[in-house]
Design a protein around this motif. Sequence first.
Motif, PDB file in Angstrom:
ATOM      1  N   ASP A  90       0.807  -1.205   0.000  1.00 15.68           N
ATOM      2  CA  ASP A  90       0.000   0.000   0.000  1.00 15.68           C
ATOM      3  C   ASP A  90       0.847   1.264   0.000  1.00 15.68           C
ATOM      4  O   ASP A  90       0.333   2.352  -0.235  1.00 15.68           O
ATOM      5  N   GLU A  91       2.134   1.113   0.294  1.00 15.95           N
ATOM      6  CA  GLU A  91       3.000   2.291   0.359  1.00 15.95           C
ATOM      7  C   GLU A  91       3.213   2.845  -1.046  1.00 15.95           C
ATOM      8  O   GLU A  91       3.382   2.123  -2.012  1.00 15.95           O
ATOM      9  N   GLU A  92       3.213   4.143  -1.145  1.00 12.35           N
ATOM     10  CA  GLU A  92       3.392   4.796  -2.430  1.00 12.35           C
ATOM     11  C   GLU A  92       4.785   4.486  -2.979  1.00 12.35           C
ATOM     12  O   GLU A  92       5.782   4.560  -2.263  1.00 12.35           O
ATOM     13  N   GLU A  93       4.811   4.136  -4.249  1.00 15.05           N
ATOM     14  CA  GLU A  93       6.093   3.765  -4.865  1.00 15.05           C
ATOM     15  C   GLU A  93       6.977   4.992  -5.009  1.00 15.05           C
ATOM     16  O   GLU A  93       6.517   6.072  -5.374  1.00 15.05           O
ATOM     17  N   GLN A  94       8.254   4.816  -4.749  1.00 16.20           N
ATOM     18  CA  GLN A  94       9.197   5.921  -4.838  1.00 16.20           C
ATOM     19  C   GLN A  94       9.405   6.310  -6.292  1.00 16.20           C
ATOM     20  O   GLN A  94       9.610   5.458  -7.143  1.00 16.20           O
ATOM     21  N   PRO A  95       9.321   7.595  -6.631  1.00 19.66           N
ATOM     22  CA  PRO A  95       9.509   7.994  -8.032  1.00 19.66           C
ATOM     23  C   PRO A  95      10.932   7.703  -8.490  1.00 19.66           C
ATOM     24  O   PRO A  95      11.878   7.742  -7.702  1.00 19.66           O
ATOM     25  N   VAL A  96      11.031   7.406  -9.763  1.00 21.37           N
ATOM     26  CA  VAL A  96      12.324   7.080 -10.336  1.00 21.37           C
ATOM     27  C   VAL A  96      12.519   7.875 -11.620  1.00 21.37           C
ATOM     28  O   VAL A  96      11.581   8.434 -12.178  1.00 21.37           O
ATOM     29  N   ARG A  97      13.741   7.914 -12.065  1.00 20.14           N
ATOM     30  CA  ARG A  97      14.052   8.471 -13.371  1.00 20.14           C
ATOM     31  C   ARG A  97      14.668   7.368 -14.219  1.00 20.14           C
ATOM     32  O   ARG A  97      15.326   6.465 -13.696  1.00 20.14           O
ATOM     33  N   ILE A  98      14.442   7.453 -15.511  1.00 23.14           N
ATOM     34  CA  ILE A  98      14.971   6.454 -16.433  1.00 23.14           C
ATOM     35  C   ILE A  98      16.281   6.975 -17.005  1.00 23.14           C
ATOM     36  O   ILE A  98      16.339   8.062 -17.569  1.00 23.14           O
ATOM     37  N   LEU A  99      17.334   6.199 -16.827  1.00 28.92           N
ATOM     38  CA  LEU A  99      18.662   6.561 -17.316  1.00 28.92           C
ATOM     39  C   LEU A  99      19.082   5.592 -18.411  1.00 28.92           C
ATOM     40  O   LEU A  99      18.766   4.399 -18.359  1.00 28.92           O
ATOM     41  N   LEU A 100      19.804   6.096 -19.367  1.00 30.34           N
ATOM     42  CA  LEU A 100      20.373   5.296 -20.445  1.00 30.34           C
ATOM     43  C   LEU A 100      21.882   5.474 -20.424  1.00 30.34           C
ATOM     44  O   LEU A 100      22.385   6.574 -20.173  1.00 30.34           O
ATOM     45  N   GLY A 101      22.603   4.399 -20.685  1.00 28.46           N
ATOM     46  CA  GLY A 101      24.055   4.477 -20.645  1.00 28.46           C
ATOM     47  C   GLY A 101      24.708   3.409 -21.477  1.00 28.46           C
ATOM     48  O   GLY A 101      24.076   2.411 -21.873  1.00 28.46           O
ATOM     49  N   LEU A 102      25.982   3.601 -21.776  1.00 32.98           N
ATOM     50  CA  LEU A 102      26.771   2.612 -22.494  1.00 32.98           C
ATOM     51  C   LEU A 102      27.179   1.497 -21.538  1.00 32.98           C
ATOM     52  O   LEU A 102      27.406   1.733 -20.347  1.00 32.98           O
ATOM     53  N   ASP A 103      27.295   0.305 -22.097  1.00 33.03           N
ATOM     54  CA  ASP A 103      27.496  -0.858 -21.228  1.00 33.03           C
ATOM     55  C   ASP A 103      28.801  -0.799 -20.459  1.00 33.03           C
ATOM     56  O   ASP A 103      28.865  -1.202 -19.306  1.00 33.03           O
ATOM     57  N   ARG A 104      29.870  -0.270 -21.063  1.00 34.88           N
ATOM     58  CA  ARG A 104      31.156  -0.327 -20.369  1.00 34.88           C
ATOM     59  C   ARG A 104      31.169   0.563 -19.129  1.00 34.88           C
ATOM     60  O   ARG A 104      31.782   0.222 -18.110  1.00 34.88           O
ATOM     61  N   PHE A 105      30.501   1.716 -19.196  1.00 37.42           N
ATOM     62  CA  PHE A 105      30.439   2.569 -18.014  1.00 37.42           C
ATOM     63  C   PHE A 105      29.479   1.998 -16.973  1.00 37.42           C
ATOM     64  O   PHE A 105      29.727   2.109 -15.766  1.00 37.42           O
ATOM     65  N   ALA A 106      28.400   1.394 -17.434  1.00 38.18           N
ATOM     66  CA  ALA A 106      27.476   0.762 -16.492  1.00 38.18           C
ATOM     67  C   ALA A 106      28.149  -0.388 -15.762  1.00 38.18           C
ATOM     68  O   ALA A 106      28.006  -0.541 -14.540  1.00 38.18           O
ATOM     69  N   MET A 107      28.895  -1.203 -16.499  1.00 40.71           N
ATOM     70  CA  MET A 107      29.586  -2.326 -15.868  1.00 40.71           C
ATOM     71  C   MET A 107      30.658  -1.835 -14.906  1.00 40.71           C
ATOM     72  O   MET A 107      30.853  -2.412 -13.835  1.00 40.71           O
ATOM     73  N   ALA A 108      31.369  -0.758 -15.273  1.00 43.88           N
ATOM     74  CA  ALA A 108      32.401  -0.228 -14.379  1.00 43.88           C
ATOM     75  C   ALA A 108      31.786   0.292 -13.092  1.00 43.88           C
ATOM     76  O   ALA A 108      32.296   0.044 -11.996  1.00 43.88           O
ATOM     77  N   GLU A 109      30.655   0.994 -13.197  1.00 47.96           N
ATOM     78  CA  GLU A 109      30.015   1.548 -12.008  1.00 47.96           C
ATOM     79  C   GLU A 109      29.524   0.431 -11.079  1.00 47.96           C
ATOM     80  O   GLU A 109      29.693   0.497  -9.859  1.00 47.96           O
ATOM     81  N   GLU A 110      28.922  -0.591 -11.664  1.00 45.61           N
ATOM     82  CA  GLU A 110      28.443  -1.706 -10.843  1.00 45.61           C
ATOM     83  C   GLU A 110      29.604  -2.502 -10.259  1.00 45.61           C
ATOM     84  O   GLU A 110      29.523  -3.011  -9.136  1.00 45.61           O
ATOM     85  N   SER A 111      30.694  -2.621 -11.021  1.00 48.62           N
ATOM     86  CA  SER A 111      31.858  -3.331 -10.506  1.00 48.62           C
ATOM     87  C   SER A 111      32.460  -2.606  -9.311  1.00 48.62           C
ATOM     88  O   SER A 111      32.869  -3.236  -8.325  1.00 48.62           O
ATOM     89  N   VAL A 112      32.513  -1.278  -9.370  1.00 46.67           N
ATOM     90  CA  VAL A 112      33.038  -0.505  -8.236  1.00 46.67           C
ATOM     91  C   VAL A 112      32.152  -0.693  -7.014  1.00 46.67           C
ATOM     92  O   VAL A 112      32.642  -0.940  -5.900  1.00 46.67           O
ATOM     93  N   ALA A 113      30.839  -0.589  -7.195  1.00 44.73           N
ATOM     94  CA  ALA A 113      29.926  -0.743  -6.062  1.00 44.73           C
ATOM     95  C   ALA A 113      30.043  -2.139  -5.448  1.00 44.73           C
ATOM     96  O   ALA A 113      30.112  -2.286  -4.219  1.00 44.73           O
ATOM     97  N   ASP A 114      30.071  -3.166  -6.288  1.00 48.55           N
ATOM     98  CA  ASP A 114      30.188  -4.535  -5.770  1.00 48.55           C
ATOM     99  C   ASP A 114      31.528  -4.756  -5.078  1.00 48.55           C
ATOM    100  O   ASP A 114      31.607  -5.412  -4.035  1.00 48.55           O
ATOM    101  N   GLY A 115      32.593  -4.207  -5.659  1.00 49.94           N
ATOM    102  CA  GLY A 115      33.910  -4.398  -5.067  1.00 49.94           C
ATOM    103  C   GLY A 115      34.065  -3.714  -3.720  1.00 49.94           C
ATOM    104  O   GLY A 115      34.643  -4.279  -2.784  1.00 49.94           O
TER     105      GLY A 115
END
Length: 936
Positions: A421-446
């Motif tokens: 029942d809680e109101e869903e948090q608003p989001v924004r849609i982002l688009l990006g190239l795979d190599r930068f997306a993978m690098a960002e996720e790799s940094v966060a996971d590491g």
Amino acid sequence: MSTDRLAGETPPGQEAAPGTAEARTPDAAAGPGDAEAPESAAAPGEEATGREEGAGVAGAEAEAAGPETVAAASGAEAGAAAAGEERGTTAPEAESAAPASGAESGTPAAGGETADPGAASGSPETGTPSSGSESGPPSTGAETSGPASGAEASAPGAAKGTPASGSAKATADALAAAVRAVESGERSAASFFNAAPRPARPAASAAQPAKAAPQGAAQGGSTGPGPEVARQRTTQEQENGGPARPGGPQGSATGPAAAAPAATGPAPAPRPAVRALPGVEGVRQVLAAGGAPETLAEQIAEVLGERAAEALGEDPWLLLGVPGVRPEQADGFARALLGPACGPGDERRAQALVGWLLEQTALAGHSALEATALRAALAQRAVPEPDDALQAAIADGAVLVFQDAIDEPGGRPRPATGDDDEEEQPVRILLGLDRFAMAEESVADGLARLLNTFAAVAEPTQDPDPAEAEAGEADADGATDDGEAQVADGATAGESPTTTAPATDAPTGTPTDDDPSPRPARPSAARWEAVAAAAPSPSAAELIRAAAHSGLVAHTGAEAARTEPAALIAAARSLGLRAFGATHTENGRRRLAAHLTGSAPDAPAAGSPDPATAAVTVSGLLSGREGPGRDADGALALDLLVVLDAPQLDLETAALLVESLTDGTRLVLSGDPGVLWSAGPGRLFADLLAARFCPQVASRTPDFGPIGELVSGIGIGELSQVEAPGKEVVIVPVRDAGEAVHRSVQLVADSVPRAFGVPADHTQVITVGHGGAAGTRALNAALKERLNPGPGRFGGFDPGDRVAYTPAPGRTVPGTVTGADAAGLHLDCDGSAVVVPREQVGTGAVRHGWALTAHQAAGTRWPAAVVVLPGDATGGLTRAWVYTAFSRGERHLSVVQGADQALARAVAEVPVKERTTRLRSLLQQSVQTGEEPAAD
């Protein structure tokens, strides 16, 4: 005034002064129809082919504004005029609308040619004629449909809308509405990802002949459609509902308006292509056929691979993959190869523009771009159906889609409670190239891995008191909920034998730098507390305690605070740990080595390794040239790594560094949060601090002296006068850029050496950008004429020239030219001999280095600095830029002031040019995930 317009040398997206319209917007105002042939004045392959900045990033030096300025908002002037026409069409005000009737006016036909307005297509708004004969009745309503809402009336004789085009437009409008609903929170974010695949666009039957072109269309245009444009999708592609791949071996569609396979009749034959020779010679042949500079051949062959000539002939817009090439140049090249078959709605063009715009976004420092901004940028480039282009790029995997939660200002993300029942948090849609997306996720996971696998220190005791054991477990956690460091308190902290593996006080010896084998040293809490108590300052002691109890620590401080990481490294090495410090530049490495030597001056005499060997550069550590090397598993053989100059870490370098650290390694990221962010995409250090992901230690060690006082005030938004009895800070007012160059040369060559005894080669000039009347080019030309005149017989360089060498994007290495031969240009870079191949010299890897930009100067300090602030580059000034530039001088700072009140306004009102990144959200999500079990 734009500084690049004054320079008149390079495309604005490559070397514009920061803050100008050219620097902020990756796509210039001119549309494809305005482009001249690539061999014109702005031809690729000249100075525009190399990346700008010593950092290799023009947009990053500009610290480009948010994505709304990188990709102009919908409704702005599109500037997509047809070649030979003065009038342009205005983009619709709706975010996702594409030009309908009249889109042919944006067709980049060479010599003022326009697409045949009478050749009706399955989707007229693309301006692409359909296959079939040149005569016959048009589709129903083709003569009566009016122009799209918000667009200017089309030229007489322009093709009108058809039912098929209306269906395609309705689909695009529905998609745009869905995306806006997700971004505003009206729809569930998951609905964007679970939507049905995009169906193949309906089109008029190929068996139905097209109406003959009206007589008025014969002027300057072809009377029939080109066979390349009439190439159709295969039956399998239509059944799968996926987009056709441009330039594919199956002869896929060349534009978004390509029709489905005809019910009857044979498919038209493709346009005969130039038979290219293999290898680089074949690329040169294709470039020559399209009128592009043949000097680009080697770069294209490197980017496209073995079949580069064949691929380039099939898809001329692949030329945009070469650094420095702009869309209008690629459009001119495509017109020369394809002739009338080339149009602004060509699917190959749209796909290439999507990738190019995201690359330009990365050059400006963003790791992703909002969908609305990218859609608007495509519309500005005369892409008739931006939404279809985005969907095709997403379906092909060229672009990745992300949803990023929009938090309240200053708030933390809302925890997941599982309440439907809680109101869903608003989001924004982002688009990006795979190599930068993978690098960002790799940094966060590491980073999360280093925190989660860290084994906290423990002190073995006899029959520990239960209360003390519980207190020890709490201390071993190493961080509080608000991210502050939890410091051990004397010998009672961390004494529980149940926290982690027990500590050992067994002698492990001092590690040697050439020993890559794992070391079992696990100092106890008591030993950590002992070295912390002996630290040279309270801030250093706090940092040592934080590192003892956490696998990841963030440390902030200015130049004087660099002694604190040095004290931590020295303390850890005294405990038997393999500890090293990595800096962004060689200059920074030498400064760290001096601090390490000062912390243990008697170490070499006592037989211990020289503490200065623990100072390395990030590039040297990763390459294996410096530091401890790697163990049998390929991980860096160390126990503690302190990375200084952390704000200069870009995403890809940070990902590689974190992935090289084994589980349980301590990582300390240290830097000054006031300086400019990395030249490459991302803002790792700022995102880490904002996410409050790990313990943070803020140094309380101030920078002393007039320069330190001035820079400290700038850091909090105050530009005030400081007392400088020894003329440590001098303001030199100037009226214009010409006087700024003259006074800068006078300061470097005469005034500073005479007043402070600092030679000219130890004084660094720093300015806002490369272009302009007071940019690095103009300043370096004047300084070379005064300090080392010569003909420039080695590619514009002479022995003795100061240069800035860019071995990789984001790195600037200062050096001096020593000579040249067939192997290339010979440099002396901080005592190391470097040979730069000729082709790299030609692409801008080496520049004269008497004057640098602030991004190039970041991480390095000189005895004296001369900061030039011309009045025509004030748009590039921010607090972070001023802070970085003014803090580069150690003993003296001269400010050549032509910006007047714009300098004070920038310091007070413009902290930094924001970047769109995902790392902060990823780190916060990691924190939420870790807290969920405790909430149950």
